[in-house]
Design an enzyme around this catalytic site. Structure first.
Site: not given
Ligand code: PLP
Length: 466
Positions: A112
């Site tokens: 993220k």
């Molecule tokens: C947010 C997250 C996901 C999922 O991502 P999306 O874009 O919501 O599908 C998967 N793995 C981790 C570690 C995350 O923080």
């Protein structure tokens, strides 16, 4: 570039407004009116570029004239220089033609950061120009909150309030949020669960009168288009590193809200040769059930070893449904209104088209642990539980072993030590040096009751110019 709502009724907006808006006024999500398309020749000419140079080429058409090219380049240089690896998104080989792309080299150790480090800078740039202030309000079950706080801590024109469920996030995750210092950072632990937090955020976006018209709310979850946009880049990066665009690639993506994998779908539509996209879910498998049987139906939330993918409905899936319905906003609106009442299906030929675009798999906790253990034993490489789900699904769904299979490594294993321990691996994942003192840092957060009036009162009292 103009952006339109997936429900067809809200006004089209330019990039700046899309950045500052959460949901569209008709309840839909914003998507670009049209996508840029790059020729193979053009993509080929990007070989050898740095991550931030590549990011500029991929994203510039979306930002368009909202930000002058030189300013945008500078912003991208700054954004991707905070990552702790020179390659920003390095690839690690697991087996012949099988790879993990490490997207956890940013400040909060989850993918993220790729989007939220940029989003903070974009917001501050646009707000400075407009002499405007926003309050970011977000709910987190873990990773989004810390990435958003890190991304916005230096923003002069942003106050950020992150709600997390009291005593229901891991200690590493909580400390990553609550130890960040800054007058504009406000952590609220709600005596409730994640859904309670999310509901308060949603309701506050729906009626912002508690702010008295002095500021407005902005969104940091993946309904914000800028987050999706930033995630398109690393699909290009991985492909170029492994011989693309002259060979096609397969990607497996640990999926919760369908943001990351939707970015991969867009990369393909923009001209990148991708022959397979695998949706990898945990037991919260609404997407896998839809892909397998054309039934979109909410089940009870299950708590798993991969908490960042513990969701009941997948908000960004709406963006795909919009395309599957020939961009007919009215059809999407009707479908999703019905989906709040019970299971829904789409016309068979549309569903078959979705199946051509994606494969899917659901991986339970046991298989997650087995995969963590197996990769540690065979490669001496530690996967976090989310990435392990991606690797497992990649292996289960693989169609052509001559095509490189790349699993997106979404988090660093040190964020999830309990899952590593549960898998029976004896090595302890270490936090990277820049976070080694996390457990000694002072925490700052406020515990509030599960009550929206109290939370809103806290916000009106504590934002900077209140
Ligand atoms: C947010 C997250 C996901 C999922 O991502 P999306 O874009 O919501 O599908 C998967 N793995 C981790 C570690 C995350 O923080």
């Amino acid at each position: 570039m103009r952006y339109i709502s997936t429900r067809g009724e809200a006004p089209a907006l330019g990039f700046e407004d899309v950045l500052l808006t959460g949901l569209a006024t008709d309840g839909g999500l914003y998507v670009p009116e049209s996508l840029p398309h790059f020729s193979l020749e053009e993509i080929r000419s990007w070989r050898g570029l740095s991550y931030s140079e590549l990011a500029f080429n991929v994203m510039h058409p979306f930002v368009d004239d909202a930000i002058p090219a030189d300013d945008f380049r500078k912003m991208l240089d700054e954004t991707y220089s905070v990552f702790s690896h020179q390659a920003v998104a390095p690839l690690v080989q697991l087996d012949s033609n099988e790879w993990v792309m490490e997207l956890f080299r940013g400040p909060t150790l989850a993918f993220k950061d790729f989007a939220l480090q940029l989003l903070g800078r974009l917001l501050d740039y646009v707000l400075e120009k407009r002499k405007q202030h926003v309050v970011i309000m977000g709910a987190t079950s873990g990773d989004t909150g810390s990435a958003a706080i890190e991304g916005c801590r230096r923003c002069e024109h942003v106050d950020i309030f992150i709600l997390h469920p009291h005593e229901r996030v891991s200690e590493v995750q909580r400390r990553q949020m609550t130890t960040v210092t800054g007058d504009n950072i406000h952590n609220i632990a709600v005596r409730g669960n994640f859904d309670d937090c999310q509901r308060m955020v949603k309701e506050s976006f729906g009626n912002q009168s508690f702010l008295g018209g002095k500021t407005q709310l902005a969104a940091v979850n993946s309904i914000n288009w800028a987050r999706i946009m930033a995630q398109i880049v690393y699909y290009f990066q991985a492909s170029l590193a492994l011989g693309g665009p002259d060979r096609s690639m397969a990607f497996s993506v640990p999926t919760g809200n369908f943001g990351d994998i939707f970015a991969g779908y867009l990369a393909k539509k923009m001209g990148l040769p991708i022959s397979q996209l695998v949706i990898a879910t945990n037991r919260n498998d609404i997407l896998h059930r839809f892909m397998s049987g054309n039934k979109y139906e909410q089940h009870q939330l299950e708590h798993t070893l991969s908490p960042s993918m513990d969701i009941m409905v997948s908000s960004n899936f709406e963006r795909l449904l919009f395309d599957l319905h020939g961009r007919d906003g009215q059809a999407v609106k009707t479908l999703l209104e019905n989906a709040t009442k019970g299971p829904v299906s789409i016309e068979d030929y549309r569903w078959k088209h979705a199946r051509k675009l994606f494969d899917s798999d659901a991986v339970d906790d046991k298989a997650t642990c087995d995969t963590i253990r197996e990769i540690q034993e065979k490669n001496e490489y530690l996967l976090d539980p989310h990435t392990a789900i991606g690797v497992r699904a990649a292996r289960n769904c693989r169609r052509d072993s001559s095509v490189p299979m790349i699993t997106l490594g979404t988090a660093h294993p040190a964020k999830f030590p309990d899952a590593i321990a549960e898998s029976g691996v004896s090595v302890k994942p270490e936090l990277p040096a820049h976070m080694a003192d996390l457990f000694e840092r002072e925490e700052r957060y406020t515990v509030l009751d599960n009550n929206i009036a109290g939370v809103q009162e806290f916000i009106t009292k504590h934002w900077k110019n209140a």
